[in-house]
Design an enzyme around this catalytic site. Structure first.
Site, PDB file in Angstrom:
ATOM      1  N   LYS A  22       0.829  -1.203   0.000  1.00  0.00           N
ATOM      2  CA  LYS A  22       0.000   0.000   0.000  1.00  0.00           C
ATOM      3  C   LYS A  22       0.866   1.257   0.000  1.00  0.00           C
ATOM      4  O   LYS A  22       0.593   2.217  -0.731  1.00  0.00           O
ATOM      5  CB  LYS A  22      -0.930  -0.008   1.214  1.00  0.00           C
ATOM      6  N   ARG A 116      -2.560   4.175   8.422  1.00  0.00           N
ATOM      7  CA  ARG A 116      -2.960   2.949   7.702  1.00  0.00           C
ATOM      8  C   ARG A 116      -1.829   1.930   7.725  1.00  0.00           C
ATOM      9  O   ARG A 116      -0.657   2.287   7.632  1.00  0.00           O
ATOM     10  CB  ARG A 116      -3.308   3.263   6.247  1.00  0.00           C
ATOM     11  N   GLY A 131      -7.842  -4.835   3.326  1.00  0.00           N
ATOM     12  CA  GLY A 131      -8.686  -4.818   4.504  1.00  0.00           C
ATOM     13  C   GLY A 131      -8.295  -5.787   5.594  1.00  0.00           C
ATOM     14  O   GLY A 131      -9.051  -5.989   6.544  1.00  0.00           O
ATOM     15  N   THR A 135      -7.010   0.450  10.164  1.00  0.00           N
ATOM     16  CA  THR A 135      -6.806   1.845   9.793  1.00  0.00           C
ATOM     17  C   THR A 135      -7.387   2.720  10.900  1.00  0.00           C
ATOM     18  O   THR A 135      -8.441   2.403  11.469  1.00  0.00           O
ATOM     19  CB  THR A 135      -7.512   2.152   8.462  1.00  0.00           C
ATOM     20  N   GLN A 182      -0.553   9.816   6.999  1.00  0.00           N
ATOM     21  CA  GLN A 182      -0.921  10.702   5.901  1.00  0.00           C
ATOM     22  C   GLN A 182      -1.932  11.748   6.366  1.00  0.00           C
ATOM     23  O   GLN A 182      -2.849  11.444   7.127  1.00  0.00           O
ATOM     24  CB  GLN A 182      -1.522   9.868   4.764  1.00  0.00           C
ATOM     25  N   GLU A 296      -9.131   4.454  -4.399  1.00  0.00           N
ATOM     26  CA  GLU A 296      -9.910   5.201  -3.423  1.00  0.00           C
ATOM     27  C   GLU A 296      -9.677   6.702  -3.655  1.00  0.00           C
ATOM     28  O   GLU A 296      -8.539   7.127  -3.834  1.00  0.00           O
ATOM     29  CB  GLU A 296      -9.500   4.807  -2.002  1.00  0.00           C
ATOM     30  N   ARG A 310      -4.699   0.110  -5.919  1.00  0.00           N
ATOM     31  CA  ARG A 310      -4.175  -1.260  -5.851  1.00  0.00           C
ATOM     32  C   ARG A 310      -4.618  -2.012  -7.095  1.00  0.00           C
ATOM     33  O   ARG A 310      -5.625  -1.664  -7.711  1.00  0.00           O
ATOM     34  CB  ARG A 310      -4.674  -1.969  -4.587  1.00  0.00           C
ATOM     35  N   HIS A 840     -19.303 -35.228 -24.487  1.00  0.00           N
ATOM     36  CA  HIS A 840     -19.085 -36.611 -24.072  1.00  0.00           C
ATOM     37  C   HIS A 840     -20.115 -37.090 -23.052  1.00  0.00           C
ATOM     38  O   HIS A 840     -20.772 -38.132 -23.241  1.00  0.00           O
ATOM     39  CB  HIS A 840     -17.681 -36.765 -23.478  1.00  0.00           C
TER      40      HIS A 840
END
Length: 891
Positions: A22, A116, A131, A135, A182, A296, A310, A840
């Protein structure tokens, strides 16, 4: 020097070992022009390693994860809780703490942050792990930042993350965790964008989910999102949902749910203009990463921020083509009853066999393309001919109804009709082949004596096999590979022109018998019996021969016990030392001499043949011994012949009593005779091909043994990972790049987990057309391929070598190719996930008089082993009568 913190500007996708999947993807996004990413940094995996390295018991705790019981999950939950509690209480080393605080202050202590997890086994091209770790949002202040980082580290051992790694074969001790810190953005609207439609797989369509507030409302599933689909800068689908709740930042940190009231609940949360802007960004990101992405995003004051991207790991690969035309690809595996992944050598052999669109006479066909370790026919060139477009769907419905329906749907689409090339005319030269064959077919239907045809074909096949065996034995090295390519390239052009004048009448007369019976009598009551037990079917004869082996063994308890513990390497030799073994041995030797080249999935040359792995047959033998009386298989077959004769006489008698009855009965008698004398040929093409595949495999394994002797290969079966041209080059040069073998093993392992579609376009869209069936509510629908109704216990069998059946069970399987025939005498009915009227399993089911339904999507999952079911092979559906799993046998 160990780096505990790296800013986004310092890293990219190659930084995965330091910052996880990530973090590497997020940093890569940072470098894409025109893509806005909130600022931040990554706490590196070195920090995680040094943190857990301060623990004296951490290694012992994770070692326990490999031995805890996952079913039930109690042990796993307890083990995960012990590790998480230990890590959350573990002190963070001071150098790590100082590095995080310094980076946080540089990024801006006045901001709120999203914390995260980013594992080294996460957001990878072949396993997303999305997931699995935790987070934390809207985090402020030094203490909460550090606590959240520690909690992220501990979340590497959530129950879901532990279970996911166990299922996917990842070592708990080798996976390391980075943490992304972040700046938070507080969006009016947020969501998820897929640069390929996640439902249909269409790579030309961008699918966008959007809702008010933070995107966690979508991820957690508490809100129904607005849906926008964008293609070529146009919104082609727009579904506005009723949005009752949003997740927003809480004033004291973290998040909270907020109710959406009034008209805003049904308000379009994303304008068309912004949906198109997002789609363009998505295409930019997709191009940068080189594949479809799951992205996202957030919308803040009309500015779009990207907070994650991702790979989409669930899409089925698209066969490669060199142009931008709209292509249609059809699975080879579904009609051939072999949907499993195929190794590179098996793919190369099959592509060499197909005689069309080759760069060289003995090369590989450009019409048969690999995708997901399966093969797909590119039928696009055929659709340029009007005659083909008109006839092909109906022809394909006889092979696999869902494929025929999918082709009909594709041909009827506006995007195909608008972009289709001008109609082509069929080559005049084709008439030189088609017209004589058509006349031969008519003669065989109308008046020729066909009683000798099967014997003639058997002699022809035996002579060709012997001739080609001698040719392969006369050469070696690269010359042998060239001979293999020559022989493979000749098989289909040799056998089909010879067999078509007989196979087509066999199939056409069956249709005509049903059509005329319905026209003259108003029903087809006798049709289901007329195909029973015809002479000369090599696959039915194989099933009878295996029954003979079972009869030879049933009177010798020591032999039966030996079968249960025998191994492949000493299967026949070991039998000699068992009481009664010498009496059983001749039947087994005779069986392997005639049918040892067969197996399940036999079109894949790399599959072990029964001769190579005889224990594959043990479950079928034991089921025969337990479920049938001595000689019953032969008596049942003879009874089928009598029932067919009786049905024919009933039909003729009824016709003789109608107006013009003498003429009608005479005409029908001829059709029945032609059908029964020729339908046994239905299995001969594959019988011919499989015998040659066996010859080719033996020749290739001789070359593989020589490469092992020279130290180029470590094991003869490593040759399975190379194509025929590559094997020739290795033999010529004596050199092999072994990294290729490892890469192909990994690809095959990934591809084996995929579910191949029947039909897909060049844009990646999977075309799903349900077979039609007049079915009651709740029934599973498929194609009616062998008439009759049967009720009984379902035996869901995924692999023949694990089969256990009793007489009267209903066989439920992914497919049935000739290798499954030994189970047919035991079955009261058959249900398969793939197949059609002329494949068959359908043909043999009709010969045995067994009701069968083919093309039931997900049958082996929806039907439980041991469940009581009713199948209607006349109308094409399966009813589930109870919950299943009773009296379940191991599979």
């Amino acid at each position: 020097m160990t780096r505990y913190v790296l800013f986004f500007a310092e890293i990219n996708r190659s930084s995965l070992p330091a910052v996880g999947g990530k973090g590497a993807n997020l940093a890569e996004l940072w470098h894409i022009p025109g893509i806005a990413v909130p600022e931040g940094f990554c706490v590196t995996t070195d920090a995680y390693a040094d943190f857990v390295g301060t623990s004296l018991i951490f290694k012992d705790l994770i070692d326990l994860l490999d031995v805890v019981d996952m079913d039930p999950l109690t042990e796993l939950k307890q083990a995960g809780e012990r590790i998480r509690s230990h890590l959350e209480a573990l002190a963070m080393p001071v150098p790590i703490e100082q590095a995080i605080v310094k980076a946080w202050r540089k990024t801006g202590p006045e901001h709120r942050y999203a914390i995260r997890s980013s594992a080294t086994a996460e957001d990878l091209p072949d396993a997303s792990f999305a997931g699995q770790q935790d987070t934390y949002l809207n985090v402020a202040g030094e203490k909460d930042i550090l606590d959240s980082v520690r909690k992220c580290w501990a979340s590497l051992f959530t129950d879901r993350a532990i279970a996911y790694r166990r299922r996917n074969g990842f070592d708990h001790g080798k996976v390391r965790l980075s943490v992304i810190v972040q700046r938070m953005v507080f969006p009016e609207v947020a969501g998820i964008m897929f640069t390929a439609d996640p439902i249909t797989g269409n790579r030309a369509v961008v699918s966008i989910d959007a809702s008010f507030g933070l995107g966690e409302a979508l991820v957690s599933g508490i809100v129904t999102a607005d849906l926008y689909k964008v293609r070529d800068d146009k919104v082609i689908v727009k579904n506005t949902a009723c949005k009752e709740v949003a997740i927003r930042a809480a004033s004291g940190g973290g998040t909270e749910k907020a109710a959406i009231t009034g008209d805003k609940r049904i308000e379009q949360c994303l304008t068309d203009e912004n949906a198109i802007r997002l789609a363009r960004m998505g295409r930019n990101i997709e191009e940068h990463f080189g594949g479809p992405q799951d992205i996202e995003w957030c919308l803040v004051n009309n500015d779009i921020f990207i907070v994650q991207s991702r790979p989409i790991t669930t899409l089925y690969p698209v066969p490669p083509v060199a142009d931008d035309r709209l292509h249609l690809f059809l699975s080879l595996g579904h009609p051939q009853m072999m949907t499993a992944a195929i190794k590179p050598l098996g793919i190369s052999v099959l592509r060499t066999m197909v005689p069309f669109r080759k760069a060289s006479p003995n090369g590989e066909s450009g019409l048969l393309l690999e995708a997901g370790s399966r093969l797909y026919f590119d039928i696009t060139p055929l659709l340029a001919y009007r005659e083909v477009r008109e006839k092909l769907p109906a022809l394909l419905r006889n092979v696999d109804e869902a494929i025929g329906q999918a082709v009909a749907e594709f041909i009827g689409r506006d995007d195909f009709r608008l972009n289709a090339p001008p109609d082509k005319k069929l080559p005049v030269a084709l008439a030189g082949t088609v017209i004589p064959t058509a006349f031969a077919i008519l003669r065989n239907i109308l008046y020729r004596d066909n009683d000798h045809v099967i014997d003639d074909l058997n002699r022809y096949i035996a002579n060709r096999v012997n001739e080609n065996r001698n040719r392969l034995q006369a050469v070696s090295g690269p010359a042998r590979i060239a001979m293999i390519q020559e022989i493979l390239s000749s098989l289909l052009p040799t056998i089909f022109p010879r067999l078509a004048p007989y196979i087509v009448p066999a199939l056409v007369t069956y249709k005509l018998i049903g059509h005329l019976a319905r026209k003259w009598l108003g029903d087809t009551a006798e049709l289901c019996d007329i195909s029973k037990a015809p002479p000369g079917n090599v696959t039915s004869e194989m099933g009878l021969a295996l029954g003979d082996v079972a009869d030879a063994a049933r009177e010798h308890p020591a032999v039966i016990e030996y079968f249960q513990q025998a191994n492949d390497a000493t299967f026949l030799d070991g039998l000699r030392s068992v009481p009664g073994g010498e009496k059983v041995l001749p039947a087994l030797v005779n069986f392997f001499a005639r049918y040892g080249m067969r197996c399940t999935g036999e079109i894949d040359l790399t599959r072990p043949r029964w001769r190579e792995s005889p224990t594959q047959l043990v479950p079928a033998l034991l089921s025969h011994i337990a479920g049938m009386a001595p000689g019953q298989h032969r008596r049942d077959f003879a009874a089928g012949q009598q029932e067919a004769d009786a049905a024919a006489e009933r039909l003729l008698s009824r016709l003789s009593q109608t107006s013009g009855g003498m003429f009608r009965a005479k005409r029908m008698r001829r059709l029945i005779h032609v059908h029964r004398s020729l339908i046994g040929i239905r299995e001969h093409p594959k019988y011919f091909v499989v015998q040659h595949l066996d010859l080719v495999k033996q020749a290739l394994m001789l070359e593989a043994a020589s490469l092992v002797a020279e130290g180029i290969l470590e094991d003869p079966e490593e040759i399975y990972w190379l194509s025929l041209p590559e094997i020739a080059r290795v033999l010529e040069t004596g050199r092999l790049d072994r990294t290729i073998l490892a890469e192909r093993r990994d690809k095959y392992a990934r591809d084996a987990k995929l579910t191949p579609p029947r039909a897909m376009t060049g844009e990646g869209e999977i075309i799903i057309a349900k077979p039609s069936a007049d079915a009651p509510p709740g029934a599973l629908t498929g194609s009616a391929v062998s008439a009759g109704v049967a009720e009984g216990r379902a035996r869901v069998i995924l692999r023949l070598e694990e089969a256990q059946m009793d007489k009267g069970d209903i066989l439920v399987a992914p497919f049935t190719d000739p290798g499954w025939t030994p189970l047919f005498p035991l079955a009261a009915g058959i249900v398969t996930e793939v197949g059609g009227l002329m494949t068959h399993g359908a043909v043999v089911a009709r010969e045995y008089g067994i009701p069968a339904v083919a093309g039931v999507d997900g049958a082996t999952i929806k039907i439980k082993d041991g469940q009581q079911i009713r199948i209607d092979g006349t109308r094409g559906f399966v009813q589930l009568l109870d919950g299943g799993n009773e009296n379940k046998k191991p599979r």
